[in-house]
Design an enzyme around this catalytic site. Sequence first.
Site, PDB file in Angstrom:
ATOM      1  N   ASP A 146      37.130  34.030  34.246  1.00 14.14           N
ATOM      2  CA  ASP A 146      37.704  35.241  33.406  1.00 14.14           C
ATOM      3  C   ASP A 146      39.197  35.619  33.988  1.00 14.14           C
ATOM      4  O   ASP A 146      39.193  35.465  35.138  1.00 14.14           O
ATOM      5  CB  ASP A 146      36.730  36.421  33.028  1.00 14.14           C
ATOM      6  CG  ASP A 146      37.563  37.440  32.036  1.00 14.14           C
ATOM      7  OD1 ASP A 146      38.164  37.055  31.059  1.00 14.14           O
ATOM      8  OD2 ASP A 146      37.644  38.527  32.430  1.00 14.14           O
ATOM      9  N   ASP A 148      41.247  39.140  33.087  1.00 15.85           N
ATOM     10  CA  ASP A 148      41.260  40.497  33.576  1.00 15.85           C
ATOM     11  C   ASP A 148      40.079  41.195  34.001  1.00 15.85           C
ATOM     12  O   ASP A 148      38.975  40.847  33.573  1.00 15.85           O
ATOM     13  CB  ASP A 148      41.590  41.401  32.155  1.00 15.85           C
ATOM     14  CG  ASP A 148      42.975  41.265  31.791  1.00 15.85           C
ATOM     15  OD1 ASP A 148      43.775  42.241  31.755  1.00 15.85           O
ATOM     16  OD2 ASP A 148      43.521  40.115  31.343  1.00 15.85           O
ATOM     17  N   ASP A 154      42.701  45.052  35.323  1.00 12.12           N
ATOM     18  CA  ASP A 154      42.793  45.069  33.609  1.00 12.12           C
ATOM     19  C   ASP A 154      44.361  45.575  33.442  1.00 12.12           C
ATOM     20  O   ASP A 154      45.277  46.387  33.971  1.00 12.12           O
ATOM     21  CB  ASP A 154      42.043  46.420  33.202  1.00 12.12           C
ATOM     22  CG  ASP A 154      42.007  45.957  31.541  1.00 12.12           C
ATOM     23  OD1 ASP A 154      42.309  45.016  31.084  1.00 12.12           O
ATOM     24  OD2 ASP A 154      41.769  47.243  30.975  1.00 12.12           O
ATOM     25  N   THR A 182      40.302  32.522  29.508  1.00 15.00           N
ATOM     26  CA  THR A 182      40.695  33.726  29.217  1.00 15.00           C
ATOM     27  C   THR A 182      40.779  34.232  27.835  1.00 15.00           C
ATOM     28  O   THR A 182      40.965  33.296  27.028  1.00 15.00           O
ATOM     29  CB  THR A 182      42.015  34.305  30.116  1.00 15.00           C
ATOM     30  OG1 THR A 182      42.555  35.510  29.476  1.00 15.00           O
ATOM     31  CG2 THR A 182      43.072  33.185  29.699  1.00 15.00           C
ATOM     32  N   ASP A 334      41.608  47.599  23.878  1.00 11.82           N
ATOM     33  CA  ASP A 334      41.803  46.959  22.512  1.00 11.82           C
ATOM     34  C   ASP A 334      40.537  46.282  22.032  1.00 11.82           C
ATOM     35  O   ASP A 334      39.600  45.923  22.777  1.00 11.82           O
ATOM     36  CB  ASP A 334      43.110  46.085  22.946  1.00 11.82           C
ATOM     37  CG  ASP A 334      42.546  44.884  23.804  1.00 11.82           C
ATOM     38  OD1 ASP A 334      41.463  44.474  23.959  1.00 11.82           O
ATOM     39  OD2 ASP A 334      43.497  44.443  24.618  1.00 11.82           O
ATOM     40  N   LYS A 342      33.894  31.762  24.846  1.00 16.07           N
ATOM     41  CA  LYS A 342      33.979  31.126  25.993  1.00 16.07           C
ATOM     42  C   LYS A 342      32.955  29.979  26.285  1.00 16.07           C
ATOM     43  O   LYS A 342      33.274  29.228  27.186  1.00 16.07           O
ATOM     44  CB  LYS A 342      33.693  32.138  26.972  1.00 16.07           C
ATOM     45  CG  LYS A 342      35.307  33.078  27.293  1.00 16.07           C
ATOM     46  CD  LYS A 342      35.246  34.024  28.481  1.00 16.07           C
ATOM     47  CE  LYS A 342      36.400  34.723  28.156  1.00 16.07           C
ATOM     48  NZ  LYS A 342      36.692  35.541  29.541  1.00 16.07           N
ATOM     49  N   ASP A 366      33.201  39.346  33.955  1.00 19.89           N
ATOM     50  CA  ASP A 366      32.900  41.034  34.178  1.00 19.89           C
ATOM     51  C   ASP A 366      32.279  41.466  32.689  1.00 19.89           C
ATOM     52  O   ASP A 366      31.692  42.214  32.720  1.00 19.89           O
ATOM     53  CB  ASP A 366      34.111  41.903  34.527  1.00 19.89           C
ATOM     54  CG  ASP A 366      35.118  41.688  33.220  1.00 19.89           C
ATOM     55  OD1 ASP A 366      35.092  42.918  32.918  1.00 19.89           O
ATOM     56  OD2 ASP A 366      35.672  40.877  32.998  1.00 19.89           O
TER      57      ASP A 366
END
Length: 412
Positions: A146, A148, A154, A182, A334, A342, A366
Amino acid sequence: MTTRYRVEYALKIEWIKGLLAVPFVLHSQPTAVFEPNGQSMDTQASNARRRYAEIFRDVEDIVNDHIEHQKAGKPERSKLKLLVPPVANFFTPLALHDAFSFQDERRFISYRRFVPPSFNDVRLILNTAQVMSLVRNGPLELVTFDGDVTLYDDGKCVEEDNPVTEKILRLMRRGSKIGIVTAAGYTEAGRYYERLCGLLNAIQASPMPLESKQNLIVLGGESNYCFRFDANSRDLLRLVPREKWLLKEMMLWAEADITELLDIAEASLRDTVKNMKMNAIIVRKERAVGIVPQVGLKFCRETLEETVLIVQKILEMSDVGQRLPFCAFNGGNDVFVDIGDKSWGVLACQRIFGGIEGSKTLHVGDQFLSAGANDFKARLACTTAWIANPRETCELLDEIALLDEWQQRKTV
């Protein structure tokens, strides 16, 4: 706040944590700190370590039993399935006994008298167990990440001094392919270069063969845009045409359905923004729609998760939501709805690199706990490691390197 998504995933860790609570209560000696002739710390730790290790060995055996039932096509009959009904299939065994010993030497779990084995202790032990199994049954052919909170904080990017860069290069030198899967959905390579510049520049400057450098791809928008490292490109990435990497199932996703699903999602988001009086901006993309806060503002987590659950439920109840896979998730400040998820992104990476199996793939992310939890879906395609921040990503990659060296010494 506890959502049903948290319950379904966290139950697996909480179950192990509950098993460890009994030896903690029986063998930790918190009162010894008040007694001059009380039980020594080493004796208490030895007893606790032995009992913890026994429990992890037993859980490891139960997982192996579940895997045998998987192979027989009857996973619902396994003991683990009866004890933890939401448990999914496993791609590899888990070396839980050895992983506990590894983490106990670093976190001193057995020495604690007042703080029992925690959720995070078990989460990290599971990560180590997964890595141990992958390395022992190696090679580890593909590692996907991933962005962020996994590779960088972040909203930030991989800068030149990010320690994760050298650790990813080390993986590439050892022959592992790398995928950045991502939620960030851009159609231009330059936007991904902004996020990954430190890593891309380091690969460009590396003496690795060009063929090895090309073993990095970026799958954006969960599973919608594919870019591959290109040393001759200004942004060091080139767009890969969809027909060269889409899975057969993904080719059946009709554009009309994509538009319809995003229209429903956008209408839901607009209603939620209005009803909850959110100072939000609607963002519509080619294959995603979401909300972001107005400049300088931040949404509270509860509002974000409520928004995710509303839009997810509305889409699940729609006809198009039954036909087309999607992912609704809380990105930290957001909320976005993407076409696909994913699991499709990881499967696409596996296909691009020649059909790598899920048992030879590790996804690091995460988002396994918050509403939507877009990394959670990767568990359908491969093994996973759940980290909490970029520092843990670096520690996990160091574990891979250390265990790989040990494994190589054993085979010499």
